[in-house]
Design a protein around this motif. Structure first.
Motif, PDB file in Angstrom:
ATOM      1  N   THR A  83     -31.692 106.273 -25.853  1.00 51.52           N
ATOM      2  CA  THR A  83     -30.547 106.226 -26.761  1.00 51.52           C
ATOM      3  C   THR A  83     -29.622 105.101 -26.307  1.00 51.52           C
ATOM      4  O   THR A  83     -29.161 105.105 -25.167  1.00 51.52           O
ATOM      5  CB  THR A  83     -29.780 107.553 -26.772  1.00 51.52           C
ATOM      6  N   THR A  84     -29.393 104.146 -27.179  1.00 56.99           N
ATOM      7  CA  THR A  84     -28.509 103.017 -26.896  1.00 56.99           C
ATOM      8  C   THR A  84     -27.259 103.175 -27.737  1.00 56.99           C
ATOM      9  O   THR A  84     -27.351 103.304 -28.960  1.00 56.99           O
ATOM     10  CB  THR A  84     -29.198 101.684 -27.229  1.00 56.99           C
ATOM     11  N   ALA A  85     -26.091 103.190 -27.092  1.00 55.17           N
ATOM     12  CA  ALA A  85     -24.861 103.476 -27.833  1.00 55.17           C
ATOM     13  C   ALA A  85     -23.707 102.618 -27.338  1.00 55.17           C
ATOM     14  O   ALA A  85     -23.549 102.397 -26.135  1.00 55.17           O
ATOM     15  CB  ALA A  85     -24.491 104.953 -27.695  1.00 55.17           C
ATOM     16  N   THR A  86     -22.896 102.146 -28.284  1.00 51.36           N
ATOM     17  CA  THR A  86     -21.664 101.465 -27.936  1.00 51.36           C
ATOM     18  C   THR A  86     -20.603 102.512 -27.602  1.00 51.36           C
ATOM     19  O   THR A  86     -20.815 103.712 -27.794  1.00 51.36           O
ATOM     20  CB  THR A  86     -21.178 100.592 -29.104  1.00 51.36           C
ATOM     21  N   ALA A  87     -19.469 102.068 -27.096  1.00 50.90           N
ATOM     22  CA  ALA A  87     -18.397 102.995 -26.746  1.00 50.90           C
ATOM     23  C   ALA A  87     -17.965 103.793 -27.969  1.00 50.90           C
ATOM     24  O   ALA A  87     -17.842 103.255 -29.071  1.00 50.90           O
ATOM     25  CB  ALA A  87     -17.207 102.235 -26.167  1.00 50.90           C
ATOM     26  N   ASN A  88     -17.792 105.116 -27.749  1.00 52.00           N
ATOM     27  CA  ASN A  88     -17.366 106.032 -28.810  1.00 52.00           C
ATOM     28  C   ASN A  88     -18.344 106.109 -29.976  1.00 52.00           C
ATOM     29  O   ASN A  88     -17.983 106.501 -31.090  1.00 52.00           O
ATOM     30  CB  ASN A  88     -15.963 105.660 -29.313  1.00 52.00           C
ATOM     31  N   ALA A 103     -26.688 110.792 -26.952  1.00 54.11           N
ATOM     32  CA  ALA A 103     -26.041 109.795 -26.099  1.00 54.11           C
ATOM     33  C   ALA A 103     -25.617 110.360 -24.751  1.00 54.11           C
ATOM     34  O   ALA A 103     -25.542 109.621 -23.762  1.00 54.11           O
ATOM     35  CB  ALA A 103     -24.833 109.198 -26.815  1.00 54.11           C
ATOM     36  N   THR A 104     -25.339 111.656 -24.682  1.00 49.93           N
ATOM     37  CA  THR A 104     -24.856 112.264 -23.436  1.00 49.93           C
ATOM     38  C   THR A 104     -25.892 113.141 -22.758  1.00 49.93           C
ATOM     39  O   THR A 104     -25.677 113.565 -21.616  1.00 49.93           O
ATOM     40  CB  THR A 104     -23.609 113.122 -23.712  1.00 49.93           C
ATOM     41  N   ALA A 105     -27.023 113.424 -23.437  1.00 49.80           N
ATOM     42  CA  ALA A 105     -28.039 114.350 -22.915  1.00 49.80           C
ATOM     43  C   ALA A 105     -27.423 115.683 -22.534  1.00 49.80           C
ATOM     44  O   ALA A 105     -27.841 116.337 -21.583  1.00 49.80           O
ATOM     45  CB  ALA A 105     -28.775 113.736 -21.723  1.00 49.80           C
ATOM     46  N   SER A 106     -26.423 116.114 -23.288  1.00 50.23           N
ATOM     47  CA  SER A 106     -25.671 117.312 -22.913  1.00 50.23           C
ATOM     48  C   SER A 106     -26.512 118.584 -22.951  1.00 50.23           C
ATOM     49  O   SER A 106     -26.327 119.462 -22.104  1.00 50.23           O
ATOM     50  CB  SER A 106     -24.438 117.462 -23.810  1.00 50.23           C
ATOM     51  N   ASN A 107     -27.436 118.710 -23.904  1.00 54.39           N
ATOM     52  CA  ASN A 107     -28.235 119.936 -23.970  1.00 54.39           C
ATOM     53  C   ASN A 107     -29.147 120.117 -22.765  1.00 54.39           C
ATOM     54  O   ASN A 107     -29.125 121.168 -22.108  1.00 54.39           O
ATOM     55  CB  ASN A 107     -29.028 119.988 -25.270  1.00 54.39           C
ATOM     56  N   PRO A 108     -29.997 119.138 -22.428  1.00 51.60           N
ATOM     57  CA  PRO A 108     -30.847 119.340 -21.256  1.00 51.60           C
ATOM     58  C   PRO A 108     -30.058 119.421 -19.957  1.00 51.60           C
ATOM     59  O   PRO A 108     -30.428 120.156 -19.052  1.00 51.60           O
ATOM     60  CB  PRO A 108     -31.786 118.130 -21.275  1.00 51.60           C
ATOM     61  N   LEU A 109     -28.951 118.669 -19.841  1.00 50.06           N
ATOM     62  CA  LEU A 109     -28.151 118.743 -18.622  1.00 50.06           C
ATOM     63  C   LEU A 109     -27.476 120.104 -18.493  1.00 50.06           C
ATOM     64  O   LEU A 109     -27.327 120.635 -17.385  1.00 50.06           O
ATOM     65  CB  LEU A 109     -27.103 117.627 -18.605  1.00 50.06           C
ATOM     66  N   ARG A 110     -27.080 120.691 -19.614  1.00 48.44           N
ATOM     67  CA  ARG A 110     -26.491 122.031 -19.566  1.00 48.44           C
ATOM     68  C   ARG A 110     -27.494 123.038 -19.002  1.00 48.44           C
ATOM     69  O   ARG A 110     -27.158 123.868 -18.153  1.00 48.44           O
ATOM     70  CB  ARG A 110     -26.041 122.464 -20.960  1.00 48.44           C
ATOM     71  N   GLY A 111     -28.733 122.961 -19.481  1.00 47.38           N
ATOM     72  CA  GLY A 111     -29.749 123.860 -18.971  1.00 47.38           C
ATOM     73  C   GLY A 111     -30.034 123.629 -17.501  1.00 47.38           C
ATOM     74  O   GLY A 111     -30.134 124.579 -16.714  1.00 47.38           O
TER      75      GLY A 111
END
Length: 277
Positions: free
Chosen positions: A106-111, A173-181
């Motif tokens: 995932t490639t993302a600019t700021a915000n 962009a944040t990988a929040s789901n796998p990191l939460r687990g």
């Protein structure tokens, strides 16, 4: 705007399924070859966990390890959303004789003003599917998406950037789901502090499985996870390995993650993405 789906029949259903899939796996695809979570470059060992000042530690982390995973994850999410860069993840799982590998960038600019998400899955994907590629490009107003299954384009369209897409893109962009687990499954301890560039990186390790929805604790034979966090609370790399009993339906699960901050230019979905599998 024309949308090609290989036929008009089933087009609304495919579009709905695509959004649902994005929400379910937001951030959980993954990328080509993240480095080992314990590796560092141009770093120096600065301190042991016992000598670190408590007020210098990232939010949600103490000298004993992760004390508030929710706070740590939210700090990571907010900080990484404001930082341009690439998020790479990779998974390799064996479930009841079935194998599945995913690689995503995932490639993302700021915000998240512009985002490109490119995910490839191979293995036994169900319904006789062996490979799937999903490519999305989002600008401030629209999201272009292409889904190719076993070399055949199943979905190709442009949609308005809705709240549902916003949630999915944030997850990617944040990988929040796998990191939460990952943060919820291990009993992490602070093992190392290094200085790199102008800040510190804190290494947290876990070698015992604390349970979770992924697999029942009684079916786990070995567990190892490593998370590296900056003093600003950004998770820059992570690695997890779970091995299950031979008699259990669950076999094994490996996950790798890396965040590479820096200026990026997300590329729109080109015509080739419609046909490359």
């Amino acid at each position: 705007m024309n949308a090609h789906t290989g036929g008009s029949r089933g087009r609304p259903r495919l579009a709905t399924l695509c959004v649902v899939a994005l929400l379910l796996v937001a951030g959980c695809g993954a990328a080509t070859g993240p480095d080992d979570a314990g590796a560092t470059t141009n770093t120096t060992r600065e301190a042991t966990a016992a000598t670190v000042a408590a007020d210098a530690l990232p939010p949600g982390v103490s000298r004993d390890g992760v004390t508030n995973a929710t706070r740590l994850l939210e700090t990571h999410r907010q900080a990484s959303l404001g930082t341009p860069g690439r998020t790479l993840t990779a998974t390799n799982a064996t479930l009841g004789g079935r194998t599945l590998q995913t690689e995503t960038t995932t490639t993302a600019t700021a915000n998240l003003s512009r985002v490109r998400y490119d995910s490839r899955a191979t293995g036994d994907l169900g319904d006789d599917q062996r490979s799937r590629r999903t490519v999305l490009y989002a600008n401030a107003t629209n999201v272009t998406q292409r889904v190719t299954v076993d070399g055949e384009v199943r979905l190709s369209n442009v949609r308005a950037r809705s709240e549902a897409f916003e949630l999915a893109l944030t997850g990617f962009a944040t990988a929040s789901n796998p990191l939460r687990g990952l943060l919820s499954r291990g009993d992490y301890r602070l093992t190392n502090v290094t200085r790199t560039g102008g800040g510190r990186v804190y290494t947290l390790r876990a070698d015992s499985y604390g349970g979770g929805q992924l697999v029942a604790a009684e079916n786990v034979t070995s567990y190892a996870a490593t998370v590296r966090v900056t003093d600003a609370g950004v998770v820059v790399s992570a690695r997890e390995r779970i091995e299950g009993r031979e008699t259990a339906a669950f076999g094994s699960y490996q996950f790798r993650y890396r965040f590479q901050p820096g200026a990026v230019t997300p590329e729109p979905v080109d015509d080739d993405a419609r046909t490359r599998g």
